[in-house]
Design a protein around this motif. Structure first.
Motif, PDB file in Angstrom:
ATOM      1  N   VAL A 167       0.853  -1.191   0.000  1.00  0.00           N
ATOM      2  CA  VAL A 167       0.000   0.000   0.000  1.00  0.00           C
ATOM      3  C   VAL A 167       0.887   1.239   0.000  1.00  0.00           C
ATOM      4  O   VAL A 167       1.849   1.315   0.760  1.00  0.00           O
ATOM      5  N   GLN A 168       0.532   2.200  -0.840  1.00  0.00           N
ATOM      6  CA  GLN A 168       1.283   3.460  -0.906  1.00  0.00           C
ATOM      7  C   GLN A 168       0.321   4.634  -0.881  1.00  0.00           C
ATOM      8  O   GLN A 168      -0.804   4.537  -1.373  1.00  0.00           O
ATOM      9  N   LEU A 169       0.777   5.734  -0.280  1.00  0.00           N
ATOM     10  CA  LEU A 169       0.028   6.972  -0.289  1.00  0.00           C
ATOM     11  C   LEU A 169       0.843   8.030  -1.028  1.00  0.00           C
ATOM     12  O   LEU A 169       2.037   8.190  -0.755  1.00  0.00           O
ATOM     13  N   GLN A 170       0.211   8.742  -1.930  1.00  0.00           N
ATOM     14  CA  GLN A 170       0.881   9.762  -2.720  1.00  0.00           C
ATOM     15  C   GLN A 170       0.171  11.092  -2.528  1.00  0.00           C
ATOM     16  O   GLN A 170      -0.982  11.254  -2.932  1.00  0.00           O
ATOM     17  N   ALA A 171       0.879  12.029  -1.900  1.00  0.00           N
ATOM     18  CA  ALA A 171       0.307  13.352  -1.640  1.00  0.00           C
ATOM     19  C   ALA A 171       0.745  14.346  -2.705  1.00  0.00           C
ATOM     20  O   ALA A 171       1.854  14.244  -3.253  1.00  0.00           O
ATOM     21  N   SER A 172      -0.110  15.310  -2.976  1.00  0.00           N
ATOM     22  CA  SER A 172       0.207  16.352  -3.948  1.00  0.00           C
ATOM     23  C   SER A 172      -0.608  17.601  -3.635  1.00  0.00           C
ATOM     24  O   SER A 172      -1.563  17.561  -2.852  1.00  0.00           O
ATOM     25  N   GLY A 173      -0.220  18.718  -4.268  1.00  0.00           N
ATOM     26  CA  GLY A 173      -1.006  19.934  -4.167  1.00  0.00           C
ATOM     27  C   GLY A 173      -0.388  21.063  -3.374  1.00  0.00           C
ATOM     28  O   GLY A 173      -0.960  22.154  -3.313  1.00  0.00           O
ATOM     29  N   GLY A 174       0.754  20.826  -2.764  1.00  0.00           N
ATOM     30  CA  GLY A 174       1.389  21.898  -2.002  1.00  0.00           C
ATOM     31  C   GLY A 174       1.940  22.982  -2.913  1.00  0.00           C
ATOM     32  O   GLY A 174       1.958  22.842  -4.133  1.00  0.00           O
ATOM     33  N   GLY A 175       2.375  24.088  -2.301  1.00  0.00           N
ATOM     34  CA  GLY A 175       2.943  25.172  -3.084  1.00  0.00           C
ATOM     35  C   GLY A 175       3.029  26.444  -2.283  1.00  0.00           C
ATOM     36  O   GLY A 175       2.857  26.441  -1.058  1.00  0.00           O
ATOM     37  N   LEU A 176       3.292  27.524  -3.008  1.00  0.00           N
ATOM     38  CA  LEU A 176       3.412  28.847  -2.401  1.00  0.00           C
ATOM     39  C   LEU A 176       2.158  29.644  -2.687  1.00  0.00           C
ATOM     40  O   LEU A 176       1.700  29.714  -3.840  1.00  0.00           O
ATOM     41  N   VAL A 177       1.597  30.248  -1.643  1.00  0.00           N
ATOM     42  CA  VAL A 177       0.373  31.023  -1.805  1.00  0.00           C
ATOM     43  C   VAL A 177       0.437  32.224  -0.875  1.00  0.00           C
ATOM     44  O   VAL A 177       1.083  32.172   0.177  1.00  0.00           O
ATOM     45  N   ALA A 183      -3.680  10.138  -2.559  1.00  0.00           N
ATOM     46  CA  ALA A 183      -4.268   8.945  -3.157  1.00  0.00           C
ATOM     47  C   ALA A 183      -3.596   7.693  -2.629  1.00  0.00           C
ATOM     48  O   ALA A 183      -2.361   7.600  -2.621  1.00  0.00           O
ATOM     49  N   ALA A 184      -4.391   6.739  -2.218  1.00  0.00           N
ATOM     50  CA  ALA A 184      -3.883   5.448  -1.758  1.00  0.00           C
ATOM     51  C   ALA A 184      -3.971   4.445  -2.896  1.00  0.00           C
ATOM     52  O   ALA A 184      -4.936   4.442  -3.659  1.00  0.00           O
ATOM     53  N   SER A 185      -2.953   3.602  -3.003  1.00  0.00           N
ATOM     54  CA  SER A 185      -2.939   2.596  -4.056  1.00  0.00           C
ATOM     55  C   SER A 185      -2.315   1.311  -3.522  1.00  0.00           C
ATOM     56  O   SER A 185      -1.669   1.305  -2.484  1.00  0.00           O
TER      57      SER A 185
END
Length: 120
Positions: A1-11, A22-24
């Protein structure tokens, strides 16, 4: 099982970001998912938590500004962050309690962190 995070940044302060995790893998059922964050020099804190059925819990510091949601069909948890403040700057990590199908057992899994930077 793996979790993949995304969406961070500078604001800029007052802005919005949406994080995804997302878990896969060999997933039989996701029991619950959560977002945590760790600011420089500070301990990691729970930000938001959601069960498979949609029950949620938030830290006092983000209540009314952040919304956690889950898409069970996509095995994905989201964190909508509005009204961001400089003190929200941190590395955000997701974790999940998952019943895997191979082997058949329940465990806690963590994704890699994604950096959120809020400028004043």
């Amino acid at each position: 099982v793996q979790l993949q995070a995304s969406g961070g940044g500078l604001v800029q302060a007052g802005g919005s970001l949406r994080l995804s995790c997302a878990a896969s893998g060999s997933i039989f059922r996701i029991n619950d998912m959560a977002w945590h964050r760790q600011a420089p020099g500070k301990q990691r804190d729970l930000v938001a938590f959601i069960t498979r059925s949609g029950s949620t819990n938030y830290s006092d510091s983000v209540k009314g500004r952040f919304t956690i949601s889950i898409d069970n069909t996509k095995n994905t948890v989201y964190l909508q962050m509005n009204g961001l403040k400089p003190e929200d700057t941190a590395v955000y990590s997701c974790n999940a309690n998952i019943l895997s199908s191979a082997p058949f057992r329940t465990g806690d899994y963590w994704g890699q962190g994604t950096l959120v930077t809020v400028s004043s």
